[in-house]
Design a protein around this motif. Sequence first.
Motif, short mmCIF file in Angstrom:
data_model
loop_
_atom_site.label_atom_id
_atom_site.label_comp_id
_atom_site.label_asym_id
_atom_site.label_seq_id
_atom_site.Cartn_x
_atom_site.Cartn_y
_atom_site.Cartn_z
N PHE A 318 1.03 -1.12 0.00
CA PHE A 318 0.11 0.11 -0.05
C PHE A 318 0.85 1.28 -0.06
CE2 PHE A 318 1.05 -0.81 4.47
CZ PHE A 318 1.14 0.43 4.92
N ASP A 319 0.32 2.43 -0.26
CA ASP A 319 0.77 3.73 -0.17
C ASP A 319 0.70 4.45 1.10
OD1 ASP A 319 2.33 6.03 -0.54
OD2 ASP A 319 0.71 6.72 -2.17
N PHE A 320 1.71 4.43 2.02
CA PHE A 320 1.70 4.87 3.23
C PHE A 320 1.45 6.65 3.37
CE2 PHE A 320 3.68 6.28 7.39
CZ PHE A 320 2.90 5.61 8.01
N HIS A 321 1.53 7.24 2.21
CA HIS A 321 1.35 8.64 2.14
C HIS A 321 -0.04 9.04 2.58
CE1 HIS A 321 1.07 12.77 1.01
NE2 HIS A 321 2.35 12.84 1.18
N PRO A 322 -1.14 8.52 2.00
CA PRO A 322 -2.47 8.79 2.51
C PRO A 322 -2.70 8.62 3.82
CG PRO A 322 -2.35 7.71 0.38
CD PRO A 322 -1.16 7.61 0.99
N TYR A 323 -2.19 7.53 4.52
CA TYR A 323 -2.51 7.05 5.75
C TYR A 323 -1.71 8.14 6.90
CZ TYR A 323 -4.37 2.78 4.27
OH TYR A 323 -5.13 1.94 3.60
N GLY A 348 6.45 12.50 -1.35
CA GLY A 348 5.23 11.91 -2.03
C GLY A 348 5.02 10.45 -1.87
N SER A 349 4.47 9.69 -2.91
CA SER A 349 4.26 8.25 -2.69
C SER A 349 5.14 7.44 -1.80
CB SER A 349 4.03 7.64 -4.18
OG SER A 349 3.63 6.37 -3.88
N LEU A 350 4.57 6.81 -0.80
CA LEU A 350 5.76 6.02 -0.19
C LEU A 350 5.26 4.34 -0.28
CD1 LEU A 350 5.99 8.44 2.92
CD2 LEU A 350 7.69 7.79 1.11
N PRO A 351 5.61 3.73 -1.06
CA PRO A 351 5.06 2.26 -0.99
C PRO A 351 5.68 1.46 -0.06
CG PRO A 351 6.90 2.76 -2.71
CD PRO A 351 6.63 3.82 -2.16
N ALA A 352 4.92 0.55 0.63
CA ALA A 352 5.15 0.04 2.07
C ALA A 352 4.57 -1.55 1.93
CB ALA A 352 4.83 0.63 3.21
N VAL A 353 4.90 -2.37 2.84
CA VAL A 353 4.41 -3.60 2.83
C VAL A 353 4.29 -3.82 4.27
CG1 VAL A 353 4.84 -6.06 2.60
CG2 VAL A 353 5.71 -4.44 0.98
N GLY A 354 2.86 -4.31 4.74
CA GLY A 354 2.33 -4.55 6.12
C GLY A 354 1.23 -4.28 6.29
N ASP A 355 0.86 -4.00 7.42
CA ASP A 355 -0.57 -3.71 7.95
C ASP A 355 -0.93 -2.28 7.97
OD1 ASP A 355 -3.29 -3.23 9.26
OD2 ASP A 355 -2.79 -5.14 10.23
N PRO A 356 -1.85 -1.73 7.04
CA PRO A 356 -1.75 -0.22 7.11
C PRO A 356 -2.67 0.42 8.53
CG PRO A 356 -2.84 -1.27 4.93
CD PRO A 356 -2.58 -2.43 6.06
N GLU A 357 -3.52 -0.32 9.03
CA GLU A 357 -4.17 0.15 10.09
C GLU A 357 -3.08 -0.16 11.24
OE1 GLU A 357 -7.58 -1.99 10.98
OE2 GLU A 357 -8.66 -1.57 9.21
N LYS A 386 12.02 7.46 1.65
CA LYS A 386 12.28 6.12 1.25
C LYS A 386 13.97 6.03 1.50
CE LYS A 386 10.38 6.23 -2.64
NZ LYS A 386 10.28 5.67 -4.19
N ALA A 387 14.22 4.89 2.12
CA ALA A 387 15.55 4.50 2.09
C ALA A 387 15.89 3.38 1.43
CB ALA A 387 16.15 4.44 3.66
N GLY A 388 16.13 3.37 0.09
CA GLY A 388 16.05 2.14 -0.51
C GLY A 388 14.69 1.75 -0.89
N THR A 389 14.42 0.54 -0.49
CA THR A 389 12.94 -0.26 -0.34
C THR A 389 12.27 -0.04 0.91
OG1 THR A 389 13.92 -2.29 0.01
CG2 THR A 389 13.78 -1.67 -2.26
N ASP A 390 12.95 0.46 1.96
CA ASP A 390 12.69 0.57 3.17
C ASP A 390 11.65 1.88 3.54
OD1 ASP A 390 13.71 -1.89 3.57
OD2 ASP A 390 15.28 -0.67 4.89
N LEU A 391 10.66 2.16 4.22
CA LEU A 391 9.86 3.07 4.58
C LEU A 391 10.41 3.49 5.81
CD1 LEU A 391 7.51 5.07 4.67
CD2 LEU A 391 6.13 3.10 5.67
N ARG A 461 12.15 2.64 10.81
CA ARG A 461 12.33 2.16 9.77
C ARG A 461 11.79 0.83 9.60
NH1 ARG A 461 17.32 3.01 6.97
NH2 ARG A 461 17.60 1.44 4.97
N ILE A 462 11.01 0.53 8.61
CA ILE A 462 10.14 -0.51 8.18
C ILE A 462 10.55 -1.01 6.93
CG2 ILE A 462 7.78 -1.56 8.06
CD1 ILE A 462 8.08 -0.34 10.73
N PRO A 463 11.30 -2.33 7.07
CA PRO A 463 11.81 -3.04 5.57
C PRO A 463 10.65 -3.26 4.80
CG PRO A 463 11.83 -4.51 7.58
CD PRO A 463 11.52 -3.29 8.15
N ARG A 464 10.68 -3.56 3.66
CA ARG A 464 9.84 -4.06 2.48
C ARG A 464 9.82 -5.24 2.34
NH1 ARG A 464 8.83 -1.06 -3.32
NH2 ARG A 464 7.08 -1.90 -3.74
N VAL A 465 9.41 -6.12 3.67
CA VAL A 465 9.51 -7.55 3.55
C VAL A 465 8.22 -8.08 3.94
CG1 VAL A 465 12.11 -7.86 3.97
CG2 VAL A 465 10.40 -7.85 5.73
#
Length: 472
Positions: A318-323, A348-357, A386-391, A461-465
């Motif tokens: 998901f994109d973390f920016h709107p949240y 701007g847009s911040l793609p992330a992997v995880g639980d948005p809530e 963004k730091a590489g693929t991490d949020l 720091r949230i890794p994109r895993v």
Amino acid sequence: MKTRWRHLLLFIGNPLEKDLFRRTQGRLTRIYSELLILFLVLFIAIVYTVLHFVIMKNQEQELRTLLVQESDYIENYLVKNNQSDWNKEDNQELVFAGANQFFYYVVNSNGEMIMGNEDNPRLRPELLRLLTNLDHNETGMHRETLQMSEKPMGRMNRGEFHATGENEDLRLLIASQPIVVKGQYIGQLYIGKDISFTYHLFQWVLTILIIMGIVFFGVAVYMSVVMSKRAMVPISKAFTRQREFVGDASHELRTPLSVLLSSIDAMEMTMDLDEKEFVGRLLFNMRQEVKRMTNLVGDLLTLARSDSNTLEVRNEMFDFHPYAEKAVESVKPLVEEKEILLRLESSGSLPAVGDPERLSQLLYILLDNAIKYTPNHGEVLLTLEKAGTDLCFAVKDTGIGIRKEDIPLIFERFYRVDKSRSRQMGGHGLGLSIAKWIVDTHKGSIRVSSELGKGTTFLVRIPRVLIAQDGT
């Protein structure tokens, strides 16, 4: 058996609990290990000391017996032959060599040798030089070391070990006794015994004891781990029962709190609060306290479910920016009330992997914490990048700050740096514990830097895993 496996799975699945139990078990293991190792060191020291004392006393007793026998023989010989001067005595074999005797000498009052014999004739000058340092006319036992510059060649008594290598020290046990005939001092009898083998034996014993100590050190550590695990069993059971109670109580409290809140809303709708200002203040205070209790119960239920792994964590892109924008919008009433400047910096847009809530809840907790401890007219800055693929996101405030010694403790449950101030601000010490749990379930990291009177920064720091459904 099923209960035990369940406790084990719960322990493995919860990082906070696992860390708490690991620290406690580690302390117990260190205490048990230190006690066992202390006992082991004392045992080795006592055994070595007792062996050293017993063996050396036995050697001294043997030499003392030999000294008395040869001294009596000499004195009897002189009395029998009516002699008082041996300066002209040519028989150097008058005194019989003992089985464990390395040398014997009879020295007069001038320090001159009257008679004697030794295993190695080439050592006579060194032996006589060694005897000159001893106190004459005195009965005693001496331990001396003779520096060897060459291999001694000579006869070797049965059962004795002599130094065989070059430059090896020769350990000697020397006993002395004066020879007195009819009240006249004849000379001093010295008998030496080679105890080099005894010293080598002490070295071997010490080496064996050290090796045994190393082996038993490993055994002591293993036993300490086993004992600490057994000691943790009742603690683990008590912790599990407490956790289940908190979860059940939190779940049961939600219904009456919801009923209270609904009743307050109904009373506000049916009453003219403008005419009854006092009743209005009561209802407002009741609403605020019920909301605070509802938040507390919600936090307790979240932690209880996270402990028991019954709280599912979504796993999606998901994109973390709107949240983040929504979280900033939700805290605007708090910001406006304290006239705090809240700024959002994002690329701007911040793609992330995880639980948005859950990640939104994490951001809200950090923003609420920053606003709560920032004085009026302060500033709070939220940075997203963004730091590489991490949020990565950071929440920086100009608040009261945190002492350095308190930083490692702020993520513990119910821990508050200033309890009186936290009560005034409505804190109950669970928000940062939930934040740490959310970060851990997403395999991320959270760091804190702070300075008293200048502010605090939380960096996440949230890794994109992909994360497992059980949060591990």
